[in-house]
Design a protein around this motif. Sequence first.
Motif, PDB file in Angstrom:
ATOM      1  N   THR A   1      15.649  11.898  36.107  1.00  0.00           N
ATOM      2  CA  THR A   1      15.913  11.581  37.516  1.00  0.00           C
ATOM      3  C   THR A   1      16.742  12.708  38.142  1.00  0.00           C
ATOM      4  OG1 THR A   1      17.972  10.533  36.878  1.00  0.00           O
ATOM      5  CG2 THR A   1      16.013   9.107  36.983  1.00  0.00           C
ATOM      6  N   ASN A   2      16.898  12.646  39.460  1.00  0.00           N
ATOM      7  CA  ASN A   2      17.759  13.616  40.153  1.00  0.00           C
ATOM      8  C   ASN A   2      19.161  13.600  39.548  1.00  0.00           C
ATOM      9  OD1 ASN A   2      15.655  14.160  41.841  1.00  0.00           O
ATOM     10  ND2 ASN A   2      16.512  13.119  43.631  1.00  0.00           N
ATOM     11  N   GLU A   3      19.628  12.405  39.226  1.00  0.00           N
ATOM     12  CA  GLU A   3      20.985  12.252  38.692  1.00  0.00           C
ATOM     13  C   GLU A   3      21.113  12.935  37.314  1.00  0.00           C
ATOM     14  OE1 GLU A   3      22.033   8.211  37.907  1.00  0.00           O
ATOM     15  OE2 GLU A   3      24.168   8.702  37.695  1.00  0.00           O
ATOM     16  N   ILE A   4      20.109  12.725  36.463  1.00  0.00           N
ATOM     17  CA  ILE A   4      20.124  13.360  35.138  1.00  0.00           C
ATOM     18  C   ILE A   4      20.091  14.881  35.288  1.00  0.00           C
ATOM     19  CG2 ILE A   4      18.742  13.726  33.026  1.00  0.00           C
ATOM     20  CD1 ILE A   4      17.952  10.741  33.196  1.00  0.00           C
ATOM     21  N   VAL A   5      19.241  15.367  36.175  1.00  0.00           N
ATOM     22  CA  VAL A   5      19.128  16.821  36.368  1.00  0.00           C
ATOM     23  C   VAL A   5      20.462  17.389  36.867  1.00  0.00           C
ATOM     24  CG1 VAL A   5      17.941  18.658  37.644  1.00  0.00           C
ATOM     25  CG2 VAL A   5      16.628  16.716  36.737  1.00  0.00           C
ATOM     26  N   GLY A   6      21.101  16.684  37.775  1.00  0.00           N
ATOM     27  CA  GLY A   6      22.420  17.116  38.277  1.00  0.00           C
ATOM     28  C   GLY A   6      23.434  17.202  37.146  1.00  0.00           C
ATOM     29  N   LYS A   7      23.466  16.191  36.316  1.00  0.00           N
ATOM     30  CA  LYS A   7      24.441  16.160  35.209  1.00  0.00           C
ATOM     31  C   LYS A   7      24.131  17.235  34.168  1.00  0.00           C
ATOM     32  CE  LYS A   7      26.481  11.598  35.146  1.00  0.00           C
ATOM     33  NZ  LYS A   7      26.119  11.032  36.437  1.00  0.00           N
ATOM     34  N   LYS A   8      22.843  17.390  33.828  1.00  0.00           N
ATOM     35  CA  LYS A   8      22.469  18.440  32.862  1.00  0.00           C
ATOM     36  C   LYS A   8      22.868  19.817  33.397  1.00  0.00           C
ATOM     37  CE  LYS A   8      18.600  16.677  30.182  1.00  0.00           C
ATOM     38  NZ  LYS A   8      17.278  17.044  29.670  1.00  0.00           N
ATOM     39  N   THR A   9      22.687  20.006  34.690  1.00  0.00           N
ATOM     40  CA  THR A   9      23.034  21.303  35.293  1.00  0.00           C
ATOM     41  C   THR A   9      24.530  21.562  35.136  1.00  0.00           C
ATOM     42  OG1 THR A   9      21.217  21.052  36.853  1.00  0.00           O
ATOM     43  CG2 THR A   9      22.883  22.688  37.407  1.00  0.00           C
ATOM     44  N   ARG A  10      25.325  20.550  35.413  1.00  0.00           N
ATOM     45  CA  ARG A  10      26.780  20.730  35.280  1.00  0.00           C
ATOM     46  C   ARG A  10      27.170  21.020  33.834  1.00  0.00           C
ATOM     47  NH1 ARG A  10      29.973  17.306  33.335  1.00  0.00           N
ATOM     48  NH2 ARG A  10      28.950  15.454  34.167  1.00  0.00           N
ATOM     49  N   ILE A  11      26.593  20.284  32.895  1.00  0.00           N
ATOM     50  CA  ILE A  11      26.955  20.477  31.490  1.00  0.00           C
ATOM     51  C   ILE A  11      26.597  21.909  31.053  1.00  0.00           C
ATOM     52  CG2 ILE A  11      26.435  19.728  29.117  1.00  0.00           C
ATOM     53  CD1 ILE A  11      26.042  16.888  30.328  1.00  0.00           C
ATOM     54  N   ALA A  12      25.431  22.373  31.458  1.00  0.00           N
ATOM     55  CA  ALA A  12      25.017  23.740  31.087  1.00  0.00           C
ATOM     56  C   ALA A  12      25.963  24.770  31.710  1.00  0.00           C
ATOM     57  CB  ALA A  12      23.578  23.985  31.529  1.00  0.00           C
ATOM     58  N   LEU A  13      26.319  24.564  32.961  1.00  0.00           N
ATOM     59  CA  LEU A  13      27.210  25.519  33.635  1.00  0.00           C
ATOM     60  C   LEU A  13      28.619  25.464  33.055  1.00  0.00           C
ATOM     61  CD1 LEU A  13      25.909  24.961  37.243  1.00  0.00           C
ATOM     62  CD2 LEU A  13      25.686  27.077  35.949  1.00  0.00           C
ATOM     63  N   ASP A  14      29.045  24.302  32.632  1.00  0.00           N
ATOM     64  CA  ASP A  14      30.362  24.188  31.983  1.00  0.00           C
ATOM     65  C   ASP A  14      30.414  25.041  30.716  1.00  0.00           C
ATOM     66  OD1 ASP A  14      31.357  22.516  33.910  1.00  0.00           O
ATOM     67  OD2 ASP A  14      31.114  20.665  32.754  1.00  0.00           O
ATOM     68  N   TYR A  15      29.265  25.279  30.114  1.00  0.00           N
ATOM     69  CA  TYR A  15      29.190  26.139  28.922  1.00  0.00           C
ATOM     70  C   TYR A  15      28.741  27.556  29.271  1.00  0.00           C
ATOM     71  CZ  TYR A  15      30.625  22.570  25.743  1.00  0.00           C
ATOM     72  OH  TYR A  15      31.394  21.642  25.094  1.00  0.00           O
ATOM     73  N   GLN A  16      28.907  27.910  30.520  1.00  0.00           N
ATOM     74  CA  GLN A  16      28.629  29.277  31.011  1.00  0.00           C
ATOM     75  C   GLN A  16      27.176  29.720  30.853  1.00  0.00           C
ATOM     76  OE1 GLN A  16      31.758  29.022  29.007  1.00  0.00           O
ATOM     77  NE2 GLN A  16      32.495  28.439  31.035  1.00  0.00           N
ATOM     78  N   LEU A  17      26.277  28.763  30.729  1.00  0.00           N
ATOM     79  CA  LEU A  17      24.867  29.140  30.786  1.00  0.00           C
ATOM     80  C   LEU A  17      24.491  29.348  32.249  1.00  0.00           C
ATOM     81  CD1 LEU A  17      23.413  26.513  28.294  1.00  0.00           C
ATOM     82  CD2 LEU A  17      23.838  28.924  27.849  1.00  0.00           C
ATOM     83  N   SER A  18      23.459  30.148  32.493  1.00  0.00           N
ATOM     84  CA  SER A  18      22.892  30.235  33.837  1.00  0.00           C
ATOM     85  C   SER A  18      21.703  29.291  33.896  1.00  0.00           C
ATOM     86  CB  SER A  18      22.439  31.660  34.135  1.00  0.00           C
ATOM     87  OG  SER A  18      23.551  32.529  34.147  1.00  0.00           O
ATOM     88  N   VAL A  19      21.466  28.721  35.073  1.00  0.00           N
ATOM     89  CA  VAL A  19      20.466  27.657  35.183  1.00  0.00           C
ATOM     90  C   VAL A  19      19.399  28.001  36.220  1.00  0.00           C
ATOM     91  CG1 VAL A  19      20.118  25.229  35.846  1.00  0.00           C
ATOM     92  CG2 VAL A  19      22.144  25.875  34.514  1.00  0.00           C
ATOM     93  N   MET A  20      18.137  27.841  35.821  1.00  0.00           N
ATOM     94  CA  MET A  20      17.055  27.812  36.807  1.00  0.00           C
ATOM     95  C   MET A  20      16.861  26.327  37.118  1.00  0.00           C
ATOM     96  SD  MET A  20      14.272  30.299  34.989  1.00  0.00           S
ATOM     97  CE  MET A  20      15.004  31.108  33.572  1.00  0.00           C
ATOM     98  N   ALA A  21      17.284  25.923  38.299  1.00  0.00           N
ATOM     99  CA  ALA A  21      17.216  24.509  38.668  1.00  0.00           C
ATOM    100  C   ALA A  21      15.965  24.286  39.517  1.00  0.00           C
ATOM    101  CB  ALA A  21      18.460  24.122  39.458  1.00  0.00           C
ATOM    102  N   CYS A  22      15.060  23.449  39.003  1.00  0.00           N
ATOM    103  CA  CYS A  22      13.764  23.289  39.669  1.00  0.00           C
ATOM    104  C   CYS A  22      13.758  22.098  40.621  1.00  0.00           C
ATOM    105  CB  CYS A  22      12.661  23.068  38.640  1.00  0.00           C
ATOM    106  SG  CYS A  22      12.561  24.359  37.400  1.00  0.00           S
ATOM    107  N   VAL A  23      13.175  22.325  41.781  1.00  0.00           N
ATOM    108  CA  VAL A  23      12.975  21.270  42.764  1.00  0.00           C
ATOM    109  C   VAL A  23      11.551  21.377  43.307  1.00  0.00           C
ATOM    110  CG1 VAL A  23      15.424  21.219  43.446  1.00  0.00           C
ATOM    111  CG2 VAL A  23      13.839  22.703  44.697  1.00  0.00           C
ATOM    112  N   GLY A  24      11.062  20.320  43.906  1.00  0.00           N
ATOM    113  CA  GLY A  24       9.720  20.400  44.501  1.00  0.00           C
ATOM    114  C   GLY A  24       9.143  19.030  44.757  1.00  0.00           C
ATOM    115  N   GLU A  25       8.273  18.977  45.737  1.00  0.00           N
ATOM    116  CA  GLU A  25       7.684  17.703  46.161  1.00  0.00           C
ATOM    117  C   GLU A  25       6.305  17.500  45.548  1.00  0.00           C
ATOM    118  OE1 GLU A  25       7.472  20.432  47.734  1.00  0.00           O
ATOM    119  OE2 GLU A  25       5.576  20.553  48.806  1.00  0.00           O
ATOM    120  N   LYS A  26       5.922  16.225  45.429  1.00  0.00           N
ATOM    121  CA  LYS A  26       4.560  15.898  44.987  1.00  0.00           C
ATOM    122  C   LYS A  26       3.620  15.958  46.198  1.00  0.00           C
ATOM    123  CE  LYS A  26       6.144  12.648  41.442  1.00  0.00           C
ATOM    124  NZ  LYS A  26       7.199  11.709  41.862  1.00  0.00           N
TER     125      LYS A  26
END
Length: 250
Positions: free
Chosen positions: A105-130
């Motif tokens: 979900t949007n919420e899971i993606v938001g949380k995963k993004t934060r966790i990855a960034l907290d570990y200094q990873l860079s993130v390609m965060a994907c968005v898009g409509e059906k």
Amino acid sequence: MRRYFVGGNWKCNNTIAQTQSLINTVINKLVFDTKKVEVAVAPIFLHVPWVQANIQKNVQVAVQNSSLTKMGAYTGEISVEQVKDLAIPWVILGHSERRQYYGETNEIVGKKTRIALDYQLSVMACVGEKLAEREAGQTTQVIQAQLDAIKKELTTDQWSKVVVAYEPVWAIGTGRTASPEQAQEVHAFIRGWLKSQIGTQAEQATRIIYGGSVTEKNAADLIKQPDLDGFLVGGAALKPAFADIVAAAN
Ligand code: 13P
């Protein structure tokens, strides 16, 4: 000035022999100016150590997902500590295939993004409509909700390690690419969102890349759009066409 970014998302493709062949025949032959364009490729987790050991130094390695949970009793997961431990700089998060087939979900993606960034990873965060959402005139609403869920988790500074990938679901693997105008319209919307929601620095510095049936034929026209800063390539990233796509950004 933003540096272009070209990502190759190999998805769940390739045996190790096929990955070795792709690296040797295409990836290690890429020639580009690292001041102008940054290139990263995302193999399956199992192939990562081989790819890291054998890839040319100008191409970075990404993974296609990371866990919502830290190291521990989570059978089948791969955590951000473990990604970081292998010195992998990038992770793709929120890909529509993860959203569609694995319930992200949007919420899971938001949380995963934060966790990855907290570990200094860079993130390609994907968005898009059906497709149905686009046809119902809900494109910007859908993307705004996806971005808002990421914003909720991040500090302003963390946006410096995010690349936003706009990947309209109807264009992924379908051969139906967004036209340069369609892509630019949404990229400009995302740029405006970055300005109003995160700030001028994020508006100017954040790369917004396009994904969805990018080929060696359409890359040159897409890249001319002012708010399009590169590509996230699927099918064509498994072929020599990837070299032409990188060249279009170089
Ligand atoms: P295709 O280039 O195969 O349409 O896939 C795009 C994509 O999903 C990249 O993440």
